[in-house]
Design a protein around this motif. Structure first.
Motif, short mmCIF file in Angstrom:
data_model
loop_
_atom_site.label_atom_id
_atom_site.label_comp_id
_atom_site.label_asym_id
_atom_site.label_seq_id
_atom_site.Cartn_x
_atom_site.Cartn_y
_atom_site.Cartn_z
N GLU A 1 0.81 -1.22 0.00
CA GLU A 1 0.00 0.00 0.00
C GLU A 1 0.84 1.27 0.00
OE1 GLU A 1 -2.07 -3.38 0.79
OE2 GLU A 1 -0.56 -2.61 2.19
N ASP A 2 2.12 1.14 0.31
CA ASP A 2 3.03 2.30 0.29
C ASP A 2 3.56 2.58 -1.11
OD1 ASP A 2 4.25 1.17 3.46
OD2 ASP A 2 2.87 2.85 3.09
N SER A 3 3.24 1.73 -2.06
CA SER A 3 3.68 1.97 -3.44
C SER A 3 3.07 3.27 -3.92
CB SER A 3 3.25 0.81 -4.34
OG SER A 3 3.87 -0.38 -3.95
N SER A 4 3.92 4.19 -4.34
CA SER A 4 3.44 5.53 -4.62
C SER A 4 4.60 6.34 -5.21
CB SER A 4 2.96 6.18 -3.33
OG SER A 4 2.29 7.38 -3.58
N ILE A 5 4.28 7.57 -5.60
CA ILE A 5 5.33 8.54 -5.89
C ILE A 5 5.43 9.45 -4.69
CG2 ILE A 5 6.05 10.44 -7.37
CD1 ILE A 5 4.40 9.20 -9.61
N THR B 1 10.15 10.42 -6.33
CA THR B 1 10.71 9.07 -6.15
C THR B 1 9.58 8.07 -6.34
OG1 THR B 1 12.42 9.81 -4.60
CG2 THR B 1 11.78 7.48 -4.50
N ARG B 2 9.77 7.19 -7.29
CA ARG B 2 8.74 6.18 -7.59
C ARG B 2 9.07 4.91 -6.84
NH1 ARG B 2 9.47 9.95 -10.64
NH2 ARG B 2 7.92 10.85 -12.03
N LEU B 3 8.20 4.55 -5.94
CA LEU B 3 8.43 3.41 -5.06
C LEU B 3 7.43 2.30 -5.35
CD1 LEU B 3 9.65 2.02 -2.54
CD2 LEU B 3 8.04 3.36 -1.15
N LEU B 4 7.97 1.11 -5.53
CA LEU B 4 7.12 -0.08 -5.69
C LEU B 4 7.51 -1.05 -4.58
CD1 LEU B 4 5.08 -1.81 -7.25
CD2 LEU B 4 6.99 -2.65 -8.64
N VAL B 5 6.52 -1.47 -3.82
CA VAL B 5 6.75 -2.41 -2.72
C VAL B 5 6.12 -3.74 -3.08
CG1 VAL B 5 6.49 -2.84 -0.25
CG2 VAL B 5 6.69 -0.49 -1.09
#
Lengths: 109, 113
Positions: B86-90, B108-112
């Motif tokens: 759920e923290d996947s976000s910019i 910062t593009r984050l994929l968890v």
């Protein structure tokens, strides 16, 4: 009521037409207003700011502010496919900023 | 306007780990902010990074999950702790110089996973 509200769209216009984007705001937002453009996968970039009632023009862009009716609009003349993006309306009250949810604009060739 | 850089520009992380995002500005700025933008959504303010004191968090965001540092007027970090999908976000850093408006970093593009 949210502090800044926008229609999420999408707004579709043909190339060369005028695109009209609108935004309303609450009493909590009073000082100045901004339009940001955000391309997919990119961060927002400032394209226009307006502080007083009336129109402000910059190239193909015109921002309009009506404080009595509490709305801000952005007109894009001679729309180009490169204008296709999400447009965020924002307002400021001292050091507090309020962003709308954004309107997606599609300009069709 | 200020020139803002963020590191990393993107990352793929495993559930349960933490990631620290750095934001560097080329000039001293009054205020620095951290935003999250989930896919297809607008900006959500996480917190205001205060120089020399604890960050000011918005409703729904807590220091344990999103610790923020701001050691000086040109630099700030945001840590996303104990990550879940759920923290996947910019994650966006922005600055306000006391002039016109905020300016945003590249994100910062984050994929968890």
């Amino acid at each position: 009521q949210k502090e800044v509200e926008q229609n999420s769209g999408p707004l579709s216009v043909p190339e060369g037409a005028i695109a009209s984007l609108n935004c309303t705001y609450s009493d909590r937002v009073s000082q100045s207003f901004f339009w940001y453009r955000q391309y997919s996968g990119k961060s927002p970039e400032l394209i226009m700011s307006i502080y007083s009632n009336g129109d402000k023009e910059d190239g193909r862009f015109t921002a309009q502010l009506n404080k009595a009716s509490q709305y801000v609009s952005l007109l894009i003349r001679d729309s180009q496919p490169s204008d296709s993006a999400t447009y965020l309306c924002a307002g400021r009250n001292f050091n507090k900023f309020y962003f709308g949810s954004g309107t997606k604009l599609n300009v069709k060739p | 306007s200020a020139v803002i850089s963020q590191k990393p520009s993107r990352d793929i992380c495993q559930r349960g780990t933490s990631l620290t995002i750095q934001c560097q500005v080329d000039s001293q700025v009054t205020m620095m902010f951290w935003y999250r933008q989930q896919p297809g959504q607008s900006l959500t303010l996480i917190a205001t990074a205060n120089q020399g004191s604890e960050a000011t968090y918005e409703s729904g965001f807590v220091i344990d999950k999103f610790p923020i540092s701001r050691p000086n007027l040109t630099f700030s970090t945001l840590t996303v702790s104990n990550m879940s999908p759920e923290d996947s976000s910019i994650y966006l850093c922005s600055v306000y110089t006391g002039g016109e408006t905020q300016y945003f970093g590249p994100g910062t593009r984050l994929l968890v996973l």
